[in-house]
Design a protein around this motif. Sequence first.
Motif, PDB file in Angstrom:
ATOM      1  N   TRP A   1       0.824  -1.210   0.000  1.00 37.36           N
ATOM      2  CA  TRP A   1       0.000   0.000   0.000  1.00 37.36           C
ATOM      3  C   TRP A   1       0.859   1.260   0.000  1.00 37.36           C
ATOM      4  CZ3 TRP A   1      -4.793  -0.002  -1.463  1.00 37.36           C
ATOM      5  CH2 TRP A   1      -5.562  -1.152  -1.311  1.00 37.36           C
ATOM      6  N   CYS A   2       2.042   1.183   0.629  1.00 43.30           N
ATOM      7  CA  CYS A   2       2.971   2.314   0.565  1.00 43.30           C
ATOM      8  C   CYS A   2       3.468   2.512  -0.869  1.00 43.30           C
ATOM      9  CB  CYS A   2       4.161   2.081   1.498  1.00 43.30           C
ATOM     10  SG  CYS A   2       3.741   1.982   3.256  1.00 43.30           S
ATOM     11  N   TYR A   3       3.722   1.423  -1.555  1.00 42.46           N
ATOM     12  CA  TYR A   3       4.130   1.498  -2.961  1.00 42.46           C
ATOM     13  C   TYR A   3       3.027   2.161  -3.783  1.00 42.46           C
ATOM     14  CZ  TYR A   3       5.366  -0.203  -7.658  1.00 42.46           C
ATOM     15  OH  TYR A   3       5.657  -0.296  -9.001  1.00 42.46           O
ATOM     16  N   GLY A   4       1.784   1.772  -3.524  1.00 42.39           N
ATOM     17  CA  GLY A   4       0.660   2.365  -4.241  1.00 42.39           C
ATOM     18  C   GLY A   4       0.463   3.840  -3.935  1.00 42.39           C
TER      19      GLY A   4
ATOM     20  N   ALA B   1      -3.766  -8.907  -2.554  1.00 45.51           N
ATOM     21  CA  ALA B   1      -3.667  -7.512  -2.114  1.00 45.51           C
ATOM     22  C   ALA B   1      -3.065  -6.650  -3.210  1.00 45.51           C
ATOM     23  CB  ALA B   1      -2.823  -7.424  -0.841  1.00 45.51           C
ATOM     24  N   ASN B   2      -2.078  -7.183  -3.906  1.00 50.80           N
ATOM     25  CA  ASN B   2      -1.446  -6.420  -4.981  1.00 50.80           C
ATOM     26  C   ASN B   2      -2.434  -6.067  -6.086  1.00 50.80           C
ATOM     27  OD1 ASN B   2       0.984  -6.587  -3.660  1.00 50.80           O
ATOM     28  ND2 ASN B   2       1.779  -8.255  -4.905  1.00 50.80           N
ATOM     29  N   GLU B   3      -3.319  -7.003  -6.403  1.00 50.75           N
ATOM     30  CA  GLU B   3      -4.333  -6.728  -7.432  1.00 50.75           C
ATOM     31  C   GLU B   3      -5.202  -5.554  -7.021  1.00 50.75           C
ATOM     32  OE1 GLU B   3      -6.679 -10.046  -8.700  1.00 50.75           O
ATOM     33  OE2 GLU B   3      -4.945 -11.379  -8.911  1.00 50.75           O
TER      34      GLU B   3
ATOM     35  N   ALA C   1      -3.146  -2.279  -7.203  1.00 52.95           N
ATOM     36  CA  ALA C   1      -2.996  -1.828  -8.590  1.00 52.95           C
ATOM     37  C   ALA C   1      -4.298  -1.224  -9.108  1.00 52.95           C
ATOM     38  CB  ALA C   1      -2.571  -2.999  -9.471  1.00 52.95           C
ATOM     39  N   GLN C   2      -5.408  -1.847  -8.762  1.00 51.06           N
ATOM     40  CA  GLN C   2      -6.721  -1.379  -9.217  1.00 51.06           C
ATOM     41  C   GLN C   2      -7.041  -0.002  -8.655  1.00 51.06           C
ATOM     42  OE1 GLN C   2      -9.994  -3.685  -7.654  1.00 51.06           O
ATOM     43  NE2 GLN C   2     -11.375  -3.109  -9.314  1.00 51.06           N
ATOM     44  N   LEU C   3      -6.726   0.214  -7.384  1.00 51.99           N
ATOM     45  CA  LEU C   3      -7.120   1.454  -6.709  1.00 51.99           C
ATOM     46  C   LEU C   3      -6.127   2.596  -6.880  1.00 51.99           C
ATOM     47  CD1 LEU C   3      -8.582   0.014  -3.384  1.00 51.99           C
ATOM     48  CD2 LEU C   3      -9.838   0.961  -5.312  1.00 51.99           C
TER      49      LEU C   3
ATOM     50  N   GLY D   1      -3.337   2.460  -9.430  1.00 53.45           N
ATOM     51  CA  GLY D   1      -2.763   2.547 -10.768  1.00 53.45           C
ATOM     52  C   GLY D   1      -1.308   2.151 -10.874  1.00 53.45           C
ATOM     53  N   VAL D   2      -0.670   1.752  -9.768  1.00 51.80           N
ATOM     54  CA  VAL D   2       0.729   1.332  -9.863  1.00 51.80           C
ATOM     55  C   VAL D   2       0.817  -0.033 -10.531  1.00 51.80           C
ATOM     56  CG1 VAL D   2       1.498   2.653  -7.854  1.00 51.80           C
ATOM     57  CG2 VAL D   2       0.707   0.287  -7.544  1.00 51.80           C
ATOM     58  N   THR D   3       1.990  -0.323 -11.078  1.00 46.99           N
ATOM     59  CA  THR D   3       2.214  -1.617 -11.725  1.00 46.99           C
ATOM     60  C   THR D   3       3.267  -2.402 -10.951  1.00 46.99           C
ATOM     61  OG1 THR D   3       3.896  -0.655 -13.172  1.00 46.99           O
ATOM     62  CG2 THR D   3       1.638  -0.725 -14.008  1.00 46.99           C
ATOM     63  N   PHE D   4       3.128  -3.707 -10.999  1.00 45.82           N
ATOM     64  CA  PHE D   4       4.083  -4.622 -10.379  1.00 45.82           C
ATOM     65  C   PHE D   4       4.859  -5.313 -11.494  1.00 45.82           C
ATOM     66  CE2 PHE D   4       0.759  -3.928  -7.303  1.00 45.82           C
ATOM     67  CZ  PHE D   4       1.440  -3.823  -6.096  1.00 45.82           C
TER      68      PHE D   4
END
Length: 215
Positions: A19-22, A65-67, A70-72, A74-77
């Motif tokens: 979530w910090c990444y996001g 959680a990553n999905e 990303a959805q909320l 916009g970041v990419t993994f």
Amino acid sequence: MDSVERIPLTYAFDAYCGWCYGFGPALHEFAAANADRIELRVLSGGLFTGSRALPVSAYPHIPGANERIAQLTGVTFGDGYRAALTDGAVVMDSADAATGLAALRSQPGANALDAAAAMQRAWYLDGRSLSDTEVYRDIAAELGLDADAVATAYVSPAARAEAEADFLQVRRLGVDGYPTLLLHTTHGTNRLGGPVASADALTQAVDQHLAAAGA
């Protein structure tokens, strides 16, 4: 000379927190938009320490959680990160990551928020362990810092002690989740936004708190 008193903020994050990444892009946009009036310190929170410092495979909820992240946000993994998840062997050790941040931000000209973002890219895009000295050499080079100095600092007792001090400060601030952005005024400490807050929303929150505080 800038005579305006800067507004102190604290960003409590963990390099292994999705979530910090996001939240990172919005926080960077907010910090840039308010660069002339804020003083932002970045503290590591210690999400995966002690008995929680385990291989990523020990946390099967992470892909789901990553999905959502990303959805909320916009970041990419990245492919490297997805490969690391599939392999499952990388140990997420937040104490090592916090030591790395301490080593990076201690360098002349370093920006702690940029260093934190670079660390998260190393993990969430490339799947590189944040317990690897070579990762910090590469991040130092990316940020225009002295790679040898960063590598030396990373293995020093001083950087580890600084990481532990971060954890203690975060606990004293009452932070119980990440990311947490705190605004400090003469009236106390207030949390700003949440992990999906936009840069504009964060700026508006600062303005509202300052108005309420009579700043």
